[in-house]
Write an enzyme that holds these catalytic residues in place. Structure first.
Site, PDB file in Angstrom:
ATOM      1  N   ASP A  13       0.843  -1.197   0.000  1.00  0.00           N
ATOM      2  CA  ASP A  13       0.000   0.000   0.000  1.00  0.00           C
ATOM      3  C   ASP A  13       0.878   1.247   0.000  1.00  0.00           C
ATOM      4  O   ASP A  13       1.699   1.426   0.897  1.00  0.00           O
ATOM      5  CB  ASP A  13      -0.907  -0.029   1.240  1.00  0.00           C
ATOM      6  CG  ASP A  13      -1.648   1.277   1.462  1.00  0.00           C
ATOM      7  OD1 ASP A  13      -1.904   1.983   0.475  1.00  0.00           O
ATOM      8  OD2 ASP A  13      -1.963   1.589   2.626  1.00  0.00           O
ATOM      9  N   ASN A  15      -0.472   4.561  -0.424  1.00  0.00           N
ATOM     10  CA  ASN A  15      -1.144   5.823  -0.056  1.00  0.00           C
ATOM     11  C   ASN A  15      -1.724   5.811   1.349  1.00  0.00           C
ATOM     12  O   ASN A  15      -2.441   6.746   1.747  1.00  0.00           O
ATOM     13  CB  ASN A  15      -2.231   6.172  -1.086  1.00  0.00           C
ATOM     14  CG  ASN A  15      -3.333   5.130  -1.146  1.00  0.00           C
ATOM     15  OD1 ASN A  15      -3.331   4.160  -0.380  1.00  0.00           O
ATOM     16  ND2 ASN A  15      -4.269   5.307  -2.059  1.00  0.00           N
ATOM     17  N   ASP A  17      -4.034   3.981   2.853  1.00  0.00           N
ATOM     18  CA  ASP A  17      -5.448   3.696   3.134  1.00  0.00           C
ATOM     19  C   ASP A  17      -5.662   2.271   3.630  1.00  0.00           C
ATOM     20  O   ASP A  17      -6.800   1.851   3.853  1.00  0.00           O
ATOM     21  CB  ASP A  17      -6.313   3.974   1.904  1.00  0.00           C
ATOM     22  CG  ASP A  17      -6.019   3.039   0.731  1.00  0.00           C
ATOM     23  OD1 ASP A  17      -5.062   2.241   0.829  1.00  0.00           O
ATOM     24  OD2 ASP A  17      -6.729   3.121  -0.289  1.00  0.00           O
ATOM     25  N   ASP A  21      -2.170  -1.416  -3.615  1.00  0.00           N
ATOM     26  CA  ASP A  21      -2.539  -0.723  -4.845  1.00  0.00           C
ATOM     27  C   ASP A  21      -1.548  -1.037  -5.968  1.00  0.00           C
ATOM     28  O   ASP A  21      -0.517  -1.689  -5.754  1.00  0.00           O
ATOM     29  CB  ASP A  21      -2.633   0.787  -4.601  1.00  0.00           C
ATOM     30  CG  ASP A  21      -1.479   1.342  -3.780  1.00  0.00           C
ATOM     31  OD1 ASP A  21      -0.315   1.062  -4.136  1.00  0.00           O
ATOM     32  OD2 ASP A  21      -1.730   2.039  -2.779  1.00  0.00           O
ATOM     33  N   ASP A  90      -6.983 -11.664 -14.305  1.00  0.00           N
ATOM     34  CA  ASP A  90      -8.173 -12.406 -13.921  1.00  0.00           C
ATOM     35  C   ASP A  90      -9.385 -11.840 -14.667  1.00  0.00           C
ATOM     36  O   ASP A  90      -9.623 -10.626 -14.615  1.00  0.00           O
ATOM     37  CB  ASP A  90      -8.403 -12.272 -12.412  1.00  0.00           C
ATOM     38  CG  ASP A  90      -8.521 -13.613 -11.720  1.00  0.00           C
ATOM     39  OD1 ASP A  90      -9.099 -14.521 -12.318  1.00  0.00           O
ATOM     40  OD2 ASP A  90      -8.025 -13.744 -10.589  1.00  0.00           O
ATOM     41  N   ASP A 192     -11.986 -16.925 -14.374  1.00  0.00           N
ATOM     42  CA  ASP A 192     -12.464 -17.302 -13.049  1.00  0.00           C
ATOM     43  C   ASP A 192     -13.809 -18.031 -13.138  1.00  0.00           C
ATOM     44  O   ASP A 192     -14.742 -17.553 -13.796  1.00  0.00           O
ATOM     45  CB  ASP A 192     -12.630 -16.045 -12.182  1.00  0.00           C
ATOM     46  CG  ASP A 192     -13.169 -16.359 -10.813  1.00  0.00           C
ATOM     47  OD1 ASP A 192     -12.407 -16.889  -9.991  1.00  0.00           O
ATOM     48  OD2 ASP A 192     -14.364 -16.102 -10.574  1.00  0.00           O
ATOM     49  N   GLU A 246     -10.059 -21.434 -14.397  1.00  0.00           N
ATOM     50  CA  GLU A 246     -10.117 -21.998 -13.049  1.00  0.00           C
ATOM     51  C   GLU A 246     -10.893 -23.305 -13.121  1.00  0.00           C
ATOM     52  O   GLU A 246     -12.030 -23.342 -13.590  1.00  0.00           O
ATOM     53  CB  GLU A 246     -10.819 -21.027 -12.101  1.00  0.00           C
ATOM     54  CG  GLU A 246     -10.903 -21.562 -10.684  1.00  0.00           C
ATOM     55  CD  GLU A 246     -11.712 -20.670  -9.761  1.00  0.00           C
ATOM     56  OE1 GLU A 246     -11.481 -20.743  -8.547  1.00  0.00           O
ATOM     57  OE2 GLU A 246     -12.573 -19.915 -10.249  1.00  0.00           O
ATOM     58  N   HIS A 312      -5.338 -17.662  -3.697  1.00  0.00           N
ATOM     59  CA  HIS A 312      -6.155 -16.731  -2.920  1.00  0.00           C
ATOM     60  C   HIS A 312      -7.394 -17.383  -2.319  1.00  0.00           C
ATOM     61  O   HIS A 312      -8.057 -16.777  -1.469  1.00  0.00           O
ATOM     62  CB  HIS A 312      -6.579 -15.559  -3.808  1.00  0.00           C
ATOM     63  CG  HIS A 312      -7.489 -15.975  -4.921  1.00  0.00           C
ATOM     64  ND1 HIS A 312      -7.053 -16.719  -5.991  1.00  0.00           N
ATOM     65  CD2 HIS A 312      -8.824 -15.782  -5.116  1.00  0.00           C
ATOM     66  CE1 HIS A 312      -8.060 -16.958  -6.805  1.00  0.00           C
ATOM     67  NE2 HIS A 312      -9.155 -16.406  -6.293  1.00  0.00           N
ATOM     68  N   ASP A 313      -7.726 -18.591  -2.762  1.00  0.00           N
ATOM     69  CA  ASP A 313      -8.890 -19.302  -2.229  1.00  0.00           C
ATOM     70  C   ASP A 313      -8.508 -20.378  -1.221  1.00  0.00           C
ATOM     71  O   ASP A 313      -9.350 -21.183  -0.820  1.00  0.00           O
ATOM     72  CB  ASP A 313      -9.680 -19.960  -3.371  1.00  0.00           C
ATOM     73  CG  ASP A 313     -10.528 -18.961  -4.136  1.00  0.00           C
ATOM     74  OD1 ASP A 313     -10.918 -17.935  -3.552  1.00  0.00           O
ATOM     75  OD2 ASP A 313     -10.808 -19.213  -5.327  1.00  0.00           O
TER      76      ASP A 313
END
Length: 540
Positions: A13, A15, A17, A21, A90, A192, A246, A312-313
């Site tokens: 990150d 910035n 938040d 990003d 993706d 996906d 996928e 990521h899953d």
């Protein structure tokens, strides 16, 4: 090529938040190049209301504002290409977000031109036959919408209505979107949930309890191959891009039909049988050997596979497949990376696994961000499950485990962000981080780089045949890779015990190429392996 997967929200990150990003990825391109990887698969960065963290797209041609601007994307892509790194994007087109303009139009009236972009069932015909939803707390994939007195279909959450691929206008919209990104210079597309895109739009009644084997009724249904051939004709054949979906269907025939070169559909299969072996309560090495060997055998002559143990899953690789205790985290992560990078198929390595990041320990449901975790909790409550056991299982397997912020250094929030991270940073970041790994020649990170280098410099690890060795050994996964006169032996101890293996007389060791311990214990043709020891030998 070696593909490295990035979850943009959690990588870096810039910035403050608390959300990663595009500029954060740009800032780390030299780090990524130094890993030796060739391509980055980036999870969705399109505009999204984030019901499923970007896997619910509201504008396919724009960048999620949290991640930056189109100018930031263009800069990132150029920076990647300048370093010889490709980008796999993706593409989430089994469904869209319910905030996409297509769906807003579709639900507004029954005679809207976009009505048939989605699956609708008029309520006056009665409730449609039950369809199982993977994310809905009630497990029902039909959502009633009072605006037009009709139900719409969502195989995932109600915020993710399924697109109607029978409609040629939908297909052309998708192809045009893919062309838009290909013309920007994107090098590949990962589709996906696409194996679910084709549906029988009469929605007949399915057998009771079919949701226990929903893949049989959802994956690679009639029409899917036609869509992929059309996609190939309009997009893949016109641009220098790779393609992977996928999932790989219901069986080997499905997988071959998706990826064999003569079919003109996709480039490679991304099958889940292997990664699904590791569940709460552990796994049997014999089952792992069987599954990976079976898939390799089925694709020995035609088609191409991916090789992975996390994404990521999934929860973190070392926590599922190895041992994340302080004593064994390093050797077991090295051993697992040795496996991924020495198998036949395209290796997919997930961010943080190159330094041995582990599961995080969440105690209450309020700490989870993942829609799948929250909805499965509601479902478990409604069905009266034993919630203490449910929470233990969730703690082990939740997708949020694999989405915690990348651990860069010992500074605040592991150097990920100066603000409050969207998911907590794992408390072990003081010892598990990139900076500490870079300064340690024996680190997991430096072992990962060695394995990537070894793979790239030895075609036998890419194209060589795979043969399982010592099939019945309960702790050791052993196999050879052979290409012409070149032959390598890989020995992996998947246990925390010291164990040994008697080598066949025809396996004459020439040199050790990679070893996650300092020494090789070899005497009278027997190799003794320390806990989670992993070695690659060149054979005479």
């Amino acid at each position: 090529m070696v593909i490295y997967q990035i979850y943009p929200r959690s990588f870096n990150d810039t910035n403050g938040d608390g959300i990663g990003d595009l500029n954060g990825i740009y800032e780390k391109l030299d780090y990524l190049k130094d890993l030796g990887i060739d391509a980055i698969w980036m999870c969705p960065f399109n505009s999204s209301p984030n019901a499923d963290n970007g896997y619910d797209v509201s504008d396919y041609r724009n960048i999620q504002p949290e991640f930056g601007t189109m100018e930031d994307f263009d800069k990132l892509l150029k920076g990647m290409h300048d370093r010889g790194i490709k980008l796999v994007m993706d593409v989430v087109v089994n469904h869209s977000s319910n905030e996409h303009e297509w769906f807003k139009q579709s639900r507004s009236s029954r005679d809207n031109p976009y009505r048939d972009y989605y699956h609708w069932w008029p309520a006056e015909k009665g409730k449609p036959n039950y369809r199982y939803s993977l994310f809905d707390p009630k497990g029902d994939a039909w959502k009633y919408d009072s605006t037009t007195n009709a139900y719409y279909l969502h195989y995932f959450s109600e915020q993710q209505p399924d697109l109607n691929w029978e409609n040629p206008k939908v297909r052309q919209e998708v192809y045009d979107i893919m062309k838009f990104w290909a013309e920007k210079g994107v090098d590949g597309f990962r589709l996906d949930a696409f194996q679910f895109a084709a549906k029988d739009t009469t929605f007949p009644k399915l057998p009771d309890g079919y949701e226990k084997n929903f893949f049989e009724y959802y994956a690679v249904q009639d029409g899917l191959h036609d869509y992929l051939k059309e996609m190939n004709e309009q997009v893949f054949s016109k641009y220098p891009v790779m393609s992977v979906a996928e999932g790989a269907g219901r069986n080997f025939q499905d997988a071959h039909d998706l990826v064999d070169a003569s079919r003109n559909e996709l480039n490679m299969a991304y099958a889940f049988d292997g990664v699904d072996v590791a569940q709460y309560g552990g796994y049997e090495l014999s089952k792992m050997k069987q599954v990976f060997s079976k898939w390799d055998s089925a694709f020995a002559d035609q088609g191409w596979l991916s090789v992975f143990l996390s994404n990521h899953d999934q929860a973190r690789m070392v926590s599922r497949w190895g041992d994340d205790s302080p004593e064994f985290r390093a050797p077991s992560t090295k051993m697992l990376n040795t496996f991924i990078l020495s198998m036949r198929g395209t290796p997919y390595c997930y961010y943080g696994d190159e330094i041995g990041m582990t599961n995080i320990d969440f105690q209450t449901i309020d700490q989870y961000q993942d829609i799948a975790a929250k909805n499965s909790y509601q479902k478990a409550m409604m069905e009266g499950e034993y919630m203490e056991l449910f929470m233990r299982k969730l703690n082990f397997s939740s997708r949020d485990n694999g989405r915690t912020p990348m651990q860069w250094n010992t500074f605040q929030n592991a150097g990920f962000s100066t603000g409050k991270p969207w998911l907590p940073v794992n408390e072990n970041y003081k010892t598990i981080n990139v900076e500490a790994s870079q300064n340690d020649p024996n680190s997991i990170l430096n072992h990962f780089k060695k394995m990537v280098k070894l793979r790239k410099e030895n075609l036998v690890l890419i194209h060589g045949t795979y043969e399982l060795f010592a099939k019945e050994h309960p702790q050791i996964y052993a196999y050879t890779r052979t290409l012409g006169q070149e032959k390598m032996l890989i020995l992996l101890n998947f246990s925390k015990q010291v164990t040994s293996l008697k080598l066949d007389e025809n396996l004459a060791l020439e040199e050790v190429l990679v070893n996650n311990y300092e020494n090789v214990d070899l005497a009278n043709g027997t190799v003794s392996l320390k806990p989670y020891q992993g070695m690659v030998f060149r054979l005479k």
